[in-house]
Design a protein around this motif. Structure first.
Motif, mmCIF file in Angstrom:
data_model
loop_
_atom_site.group_PDB
_atom_site.id
_atom_site.type_symbol
_atom_site.label_atom_id
_atom_site.label_comp_id
_atom_site.label_asym_id
_atom_site.label_seq_id
_atom_site.Cartn_x
_atom_site.Cartn_y
_atom_site.Cartn_z
ATOM 1 N N LYS A 10 56.944 -12.430 0.303
ATOM 2 C CA LYS A 10 55.789 -13.292 -0.163
ATOM 3 C C LYS A 10 55.906 -14.027 -1.373
ATOM 4 O O LYS A 10 56.501 -13.532 -2.408
ATOM 5 N N PRO A 11 55.680 -15.229 -1.394
ATOM 6 C CA PRO A 11 55.438 -16.037 -2.678
ATOM 7 C C PRO A 11 54.818 -15.047 -3.714
ATOM 8 O O PRO A 11 53.734 -14.696 -3.560
ATOM 9 N N VAL A 12 55.270 -15.110 -4.947
ATOM 10 C CA VAL A 12 54.565 -14.476 -6.007
ATOM 11 C C VAL A 12 53.197 -14.935 -6.482
ATOM 12 O O VAL A 12 52.207 -14.505 -6.574
ATOM 13 N N GLY A 13 53.188 -16.380 -6.191
ATOM 14 C CA GLY A 13 51.853 -17.052 -6.226
ATOM 15 C C GLY A 13 50.632 -16.859 -5.448
ATOM 16 O O GLY A 13 49.643 -16.858 -5.937
ATOM 17 N N GLU A 14 51.208 -16.135 -4.259
ATOM 18 C CA GLU A 14 50.159 -15.714 -3.357
ATOM 19 C C GLU A 14 49.595 -14.378 -3.633
ATOM 20 O O GLU A 14 48.840 -13.674 -3.021
ATOM 21 N N LEU A 15 50.140 -13.499 -4.353
ATOM 22 C CA LEU A 15 49.821 -12.237 -4.741
ATOM 23 C C LEU A 15 49.041 -12.222 -6.101
ATOM 24 O O LEU A 15 49.299 -12.491 -7.213
ATOM 25 N N ALA A 16 47.928 -11.256 -5.737
ATOM 26 C CA ALA A 16 46.704 -11.311 -7.010
ATOM 27 C C ALA A 16 46.056 -10.094 -6.457
ATOM 28 O O ALA A 16 45.955 -9.673 -5.196
ATOM 29 N N GLU A 17 45.278 -9.424 -7.526
ATOM 30 C CA GLU A 17 44.322 -8.456 -7.189
ATOM 31 C C GLU A 17 43.565 -8.670 -6.140
ATOM 32 O O GLU A 17 42.688 -9.739 -6.246
ATOM 33 N N GLY A 18 42.975 -7.882 -5.183
ATOM 34 C CA GLY A 18 42.150 -8.181 -4.101
ATOM 35 C C GLY A 18 42.775 -9.043 -2.805
ATOM 36 O O GLY A 18 42.094 -9.148 -1.889
ATOM 37 N N ALA A 19 44.163 -9.576 -3.011
ATOM 38 C CA ALA A 19 44.716 -10.426 -2.077
ATOM 39 C C ALA A 19 44.808 -9.498 -0.822
ATOM 40 O O ALA A 19 44.995 -8.187 -0.949
ATOM 41 N N ASP A 20 44.637 -9.919 0.617
ATOM 42 C CA ASP A 20 44.852 -9.394 1.630
ATOM 43 C C ASP A 20 46.083 -9.868 2.139
ATOM 44 O O ASP A 20 46.688 -11.090 2.259
ATOM 45 N N LEU A 21 47.157 -8.715 2.749
ATOM 46 C CA LEU A 21 48.395 -9.117 3.372
ATOM 47 C C LEU A 21 48.183 -8.473 4.611
ATOM 48 O O LEU A 21 47.805 -7.434 4.928
ATOM 49 N N THR A 22 49.032 -8.947 5.556
ATOM 50 C CA THR A 22 49.017 -8.362 6.842
ATOM 51 C C THR A 22 50.554 -8.498 7.319
ATOM 52 O O THR A 22 51.412 -9.442 7.230
ATOM 53 N N CYS A 23 51.081 -7.384 7.855
ATOM 54 C CA CYS A 23 52.520 -7.105 8.057
ATOM 55 C C CYS A 23 52.702 -7.819 9.356
ATOM 56 O O CYS A 23 51.945 -7.752 10.430
ATOM 57 N N PRO A 24 53.705 -8.801 9.375
ATOM 58 C CA PRO A 24 53.984 -9.386 10.455
ATOM 59 C C PRO A 24 54.747 -8.613 11.769
ATOM 60 O O PRO A 24 54.743 -9.323 12.617
ATOM 61 N N ARG A 25 55.145 -7.532 11.497
ATOM 62 C CA ARG A 25 55.743 -6.867 12.578
ATOM 63 C C ARG A 25 54.480 -5.945 13.240
ATOM 64 O O ARG A 25 54.298 -5.995 14.474
ATOM 65 N N GLY A 48 51.170 -5.442 12.042
ATOM 66 C CA GLY A 48 49.886 -6.059 11.969
ATOM 67 C C GLY A 48 48.908 -5.176 11.157
ATOM 68 O O GLY A 48 47.728 -5.784 10.889
ATOM 69 N N VAL A 49 49.558 -4.412 10.296
ATOM 70 C CA VAL A 49 48.397 -3.495 9.437
ATOM 71 C C VAL A 49 48.060 -4.507 8.381
ATOM 72 O O VAL A 49 48.766 -5.283 7.947
ATOM 73 N N LYS A 50 46.614 -4.291 8.097
ATOM 74 C CA LYS A 50 45.938 -5.211 6.848
ATOM 75 C C LYS A 50 46.030 -4.201 5.619
ATOM 76 O O LYS A 50 45.630 -3.049 5.727
ATOM 77 N N LEU A 51 46.633 -4.838 4.654
ATOM 78 C CA LEU A 51 46.688 -4.186 3.145
ATOM 79 C C LEU A 51 45.860 -5.090 2.250
ATOM 80 O O LEU A 51 46.001 -6.427 2.314
ATOM 81 N N ASN A 52 45.135 -4.513 1.591
ATOM 82 C CA ASN A 52 44.330 -5.170 0.445
ATOM 83 C C ASN A 52 45.195 -4.746 -0.956
ATOM 84 O O ASN A 52 45.057 -3.468 -1.323
ATOM 85 N N LEU A 53 45.453 -5.505 -1.668
ATOM 86 C CA LEU A 53 46.075 -5.485 -2.980
ATOM 87 C C LEU A 53 45.259 -5.035 -4.077
ATOM 88 O O LEU A 53 44.533 -5.682 -4.607
ATOM 89 N N HIS A 54 45.413 -3.672 -4.239
ATOM 90 C CA HIS A 54 44.353 -3.042 -5.457
ATOM 91 C C HIS A 54 44.985 -1.668 -5.835
ATOM 92 O O HIS A 54 45.996 -1.134 -5.206
ATOM 93 N N GLY A 55 44.507 -1.243 -7.009
ATOM 94 C CA GLY A 55 44.957 0.084 -7.240
ATOM 95 C C GLY A 55 46.403 0.326 -7.647
ATOM 96 O O GLY A 55 46.968 -0.550 -8.012
#
Length: 60
Positions: free
Chosen positions: A19-34, A36-43
């Motif tokens: 993932k590009p570093v510029g897309e990573l921020a607290e609260g950002a949502d990520l989805t695994c391309p394999r 499909g699990v959705k993750l929220n960047l926090h904690g």
């Protein structure tokens, strides 16, 4: 200069993806391309990624 990329490992399937570093921020949502699990960047996950970003030399 190309944007810095950070390797993310899915906690469910173990796949690594970039993932590009510029897309990573607290609260950002990520989805695994394999799986499909959705993750929220926090904690602790966000804190770990902040340390990795700092090791890369920041998000500039």
């Amino acid at each position: 200069m190309p944007e810095k990329m950070l390797s993310i490992t899915c906690p469910i399937c173990g796949r690594k993806y970039e993932k590009p570093v510029g897309e990573l921020a607290e609260g950002a949502d990520l989805t695994c391309p394999r799986c499909g699990v959705k993750l929220n960047l926090h904690g602790h996950m966000w804190k770990d990624l902040q340390n990795e970003i700092a090791a890369l030399g920041g998000g500039d």
